[in-house]
Write a protein that holds these residues in place. Structure first.
Motif, PDB file in Angstrom:
ATOM      1  N   ASN A  26      32.232  44.784  36.385  1.00 12.63           N
ATOM      2  CA  ASN A  26      31.061  44.615  36.991  1.00 12.63           C
ATOM      3  C   ASN A  26      31.400  44.708  38.652  1.00 12.63           C
ATOM      4  OD1 ASN A  26      29.485  44.690  34.644  1.00 12.63           O
ATOM      5  ND2 ASN A  26      30.237  42.506  34.281  1.00 12.63           N
ATOM      6  N   ILE A  27      31.988  45.257  39.011  1.00 10.86           N
ATOM      7  CA  ILE A  27      32.175  45.644  40.534  1.00 10.86           C
ATOM      8  C   ILE A  27      31.598  46.604  41.168  1.00 10.86           C
ATOM      9  CG2 ILE A  27      34.231  45.834  42.203  1.00 10.86           C
ATOM     10  CD1 ILE A  27      34.539  43.413  40.659  1.00 10.86           C
ATOM     11  N   PRO A  28      30.708  46.285  42.095  1.00 12.53           N
ATOM     12  CA  PRO A  28      29.859  47.421  42.890  1.00 12.53           C
ATOM     13  C   PRO A  28      30.895  47.988  43.895  1.00 12.53           C
ATOM     14  CG  PRO A  28      29.193  45.043  43.675  1.00 12.53           C
ATOM     15  CD  PRO A  28      30.238  44.709  42.424  1.00 12.53           C
ATOM     16  N   TYR A  29      30.532  49.231  43.919  1.00 11.12           N
ATOM     17  CA  TYR A  29      31.360  50.283  44.804  1.00 11.12           C
ATOM     18  C   TYR A  29      30.525  51.162  45.820  1.00 11.12           C
ATOM     19  CZ  TYR A  29      31.605  52.812  40.529  1.00 11.12           C
ATOM     20  OH  TYR A  29      31.404  53.514  39.485  1.00 11.12           O
ATOM     21  N   HIS A  30      31.055  51.658  46.437  1.00 14.44           N
ATOM     22  CA  HIS A  30      30.528  52.761  47.018  1.00 14.44           C
ATOM     23  C   HIS A  30      31.183  54.035  46.910  1.00 14.44           C
ATOM     24  CE1 HIS A  30      28.117  55.042  50.244  1.00 14.44           C
ATOM     25  NE2 HIS A  30      29.301  55.572  50.510  1.00 14.44           N
ATOM     26  N   GLU A  77      46.729  41.035  39.898  1.00 10.22           N
ATOM     27  CA  GLU A  77      46.337  40.620  41.324  1.00 10.22           C
ATOM     28  C   GLU A  77      44.852  41.507  41.629  1.00 10.22           C
ATOM     29  OE1 GLU A  77      49.455  42.420  43.674  1.00 10.22           O
ATOM     30  OE2 GLU A  77      51.097  41.475  42.534  1.00 10.22           O
ATOM     31  N   LEU A  78      44.402  42.324  40.915  1.00 12.04           N
ATOM     32  CA  LEU A  78      43.060  42.818  41.195  1.00 12.04           C
ATOM     33  C   LEU A  78      41.924  41.916  41.472  1.00 12.04           C
ATOM     34  CD1 LEU A  78      41.720  45.546  41.934  1.00 12.04           C
ATOM     35  CD2 LEU A  78      41.328  45.903  39.367  1.00 12.04           C
ATOM     36  N   ASP A  79      41.769  40.955  40.589  1.00 11.19           N
ATOM     37  CA  ASP A  79      40.676  39.953  40.619  1.00 11.19           C
ATOM     38  C   ASP A  79      40.864  39.406  41.905  1.00 11.19           C
ATOM     39  OD1 ASP A  79      39.700  40.989  38.204  1.00 11.19           O
ATOM     40  OD2 ASP A  79      40.331  39.329  37.272  1.00 11.19           O
ATOM     41  N   SER A  80      41.958  38.994  42.360  1.00  7.76           N
ATOM     42  CA  SER A  80      41.860  38.179  43.546  1.00  7.76           C
ATOM     43  C   SER A  80      41.601  38.904  44.831  1.00  7.76           C
ATOM     44  CB  SER A  80      43.126  37.494  43.608  1.00  7.76           C
ATOM     45  OG  SER A  80      44.256  38.201  43.933  1.00  7.76           O
ATOM     46  N   LEU A  81      41.961  40.338  44.750  1.00 10.73           N
ATOM     47  CA  LEU A  81      41.627  41.139  45.679  1.00 10.73           C
ATOM     48  C   LEU A  81      40.053  41.323  45.921  1.00 10.73           C
ATOM     49  CD1 LEU A  81      44.235  44.167  45.873  1.00 10.73           C
ATOM     50  CD2 LEU A  81      43.954  42.400  47.653  1.00 10.73           C
ATOM     51  N   LEU A  82      39.737  41.610  44.884  1.00  7.06           N
ATOM     52  CA  LEU A  82      38.164  41.819  44.610  1.00  7.06           C
ATOM     53  C   LEU A  82      37.396  40.397  44.785  1.00  7.06           C
ATOM     54  CD1 LEU A  82      38.159  44.008  41.763  1.00  7.06           C
ATOM     55  CD2 LEU A  82      37.815  44.674  43.812  1.00  7.06           C
ATOM     56  N   GLY A  83      37.890  39.329  44.687  1.00  6.11           N
ATOM     57  CA  GLY A  83      37.099  38.271  44.829  1.00  6.11           C
ATOM     58  C   GLY A  83      36.172  38.229  43.606  1.00  6.11           C
ATOM     59  N   ALA A  84      36.262  38.638  42.740  1.00  3.82           N
ATOM     60  CA  ALA A  84      35.544  38.955  41.654  1.00  3.82           C
ATOM     61  C   ALA A  84      35.395  38.057  40.397  1.00  3.82           C
ATOM     62  CB  ALA A  84      35.842  40.415  40.947  1.00  3.82           C
ATOM     63  N   ASN A  85      34.517  38.106  39.579  1.00  8.91           N
ATOM     64  CA  ASN A  85      34.025  37.679  38.425  1.00  8.91           C
ATOM     65  C   ASN A  85      32.449  37.844  37.999  1.00  8.91           C
ATOM     66  OD1 ASN A  85      36.529  37.216  37.647  1.00  8.91           O
ATOM     67  ND2 ASN A  85      36.372  34.823  37.850  1.00  8.91           N
ATOM     68  N   SER A  86      31.747  38.498  39.220  1.00  4.47           N
ATOM     69  CA  SER A  86      30.339  38.457  38.983  1.00  4.47           C
ATOM     70  C   SER A  86      30.207  39.744  39.980  1.00  4.47           C
ATOM     71  CB  SER A  86      29.645  37.260  39.543  1.00  4.47           C
ATOM     72  OG  SER A  86      30.012  37.005  40.673  1.00  4.47           O
ATOM     73  N   GLY A  87      28.976  40.201  39.645  1.00  2.89           N
ATOM     74  CA  GLY A  87      28.294  41.280  40.383  1.00  2.89           C
ATOM     75  C   GLY A  87      27.677  42.293  39.422  1.00  2.89           C
ATOM     76  N   GLU A  88      27.122  43.275  40.181  1.00  2.00           N
ATOM     77  CA  GLU A  88      26.728  44.245  39.353  1.00  2.00           C
ATOM     78  C   GLU A  88      27.401  45.661  39.509  1.00  2.00           C
ATOM     79  OE1 GLU A  88      22.588  44.824  40.317  1.00  2.00           O
ATOM     80  OE2 GLU A  88      22.139  42.950  40.302  1.00  2.00           O
ATOM     81  N   SER A  89      27.867  46.630  38.385  1.00  5.24           N
ATOM     82  CA  SER A  89      28.446  47.869  38.387  1.00  5.24           C
ATOM     83  C   SER A  89      27.294  48.769  39.285  1.00  5.24           C
ATOM     84  CB  SER A  89      28.871  48.229  37.283  1.00  5.24           C
ATOM     85  OG  SER A  89      27.764  48.446  36.229  1.00  5.24           O
ATOM     86  N   GLY A  90      28.098  49.903  39.739  1.00  8.25           N
ATOM     87  CA  GLY A  90      27.287  50.898  40.118  1.00  8.25           C
ATOM     88  C   GLY A  90      27.894  51.699  41.299  1.00  8.25           C
ATOM     89  N   THR A  91      27.173  52.476  41.857  1.00  6.51           N
ATOM     90  CA  THR A  91      27.658  53.167  43.181  1.00  6.51           C
ATOM     91  C   THR A  91      26.361  53.155  44.116  1.00  6.51           C
ATOM     92  OG1 THR A  91      26.357  55.125  42.003  1.00  6.51           O
ATOM     93  CG2 THR A  91      28.982  54.980  41.294  1.00  6.51           C
ATOM     94  N   LYS A  92      27.003  53.843  45.167  1.00  2.18           N
ATOM     95  CA  LYS A  92      26.067  53.832  46.120  1.00  2.18           C
ATOM     96  C   LYS A  92      24.829  53.064  46.201  1.00  2.18           C
ATOM     97  CE  LYS A  92      27.424  58.246  48.513  1.00  2.18           C
ATOM     98  NZ  LYS A  92      26.787  59.488  48.689  1.00  2.18           N
TER      99      LYS A  92
END
Length: 92
Positions: A26-30, A77-92
């Protein structure tokens, strides 16, 4: 949450895999498709030093491609780089 940017093409299976991993978390990205925006390939190469796709950046830090993204995930290591556990998936 970290800013995640991908440079991809529509036909690249590694691009699809990288986006699948980010979507599953559930990581948003451009997403910049360098086939549709050819001038962006030069920007991608200047930023990351590589011409292959995908090229992935987290908070403007070049991560590399799909293999490097999955290696970060396997190393935990990915989760800590992302600062993640929440968010909405998607593009642009």
């Amino acid at each position: 949450m970290a800013k995640v940017e991908l440079y991809t093409t529509g036909w690249c299976p590694f691009c699809v895999r990288a986006k699948q991993l980010l979507n599953s978390k559930n990581i948003p990205y451009h997403d910049t498709d360098v086939d549709r925006e050819p001038d962006q390939r030069a920007v991608m190469m200047q930023r990351g030093g590589a011409r292959t796709v995908p090229q992935i950046f987290i908070d403007d830090r070049p991560i590399g491609g799909c293999d490097e993204l999955y290696a970060l995930e396997r190393a935990g290591e990915l989760d800590s780089l992302l600062g993640a556990n929440s968010g909405e998936s998607g593009t642009k």
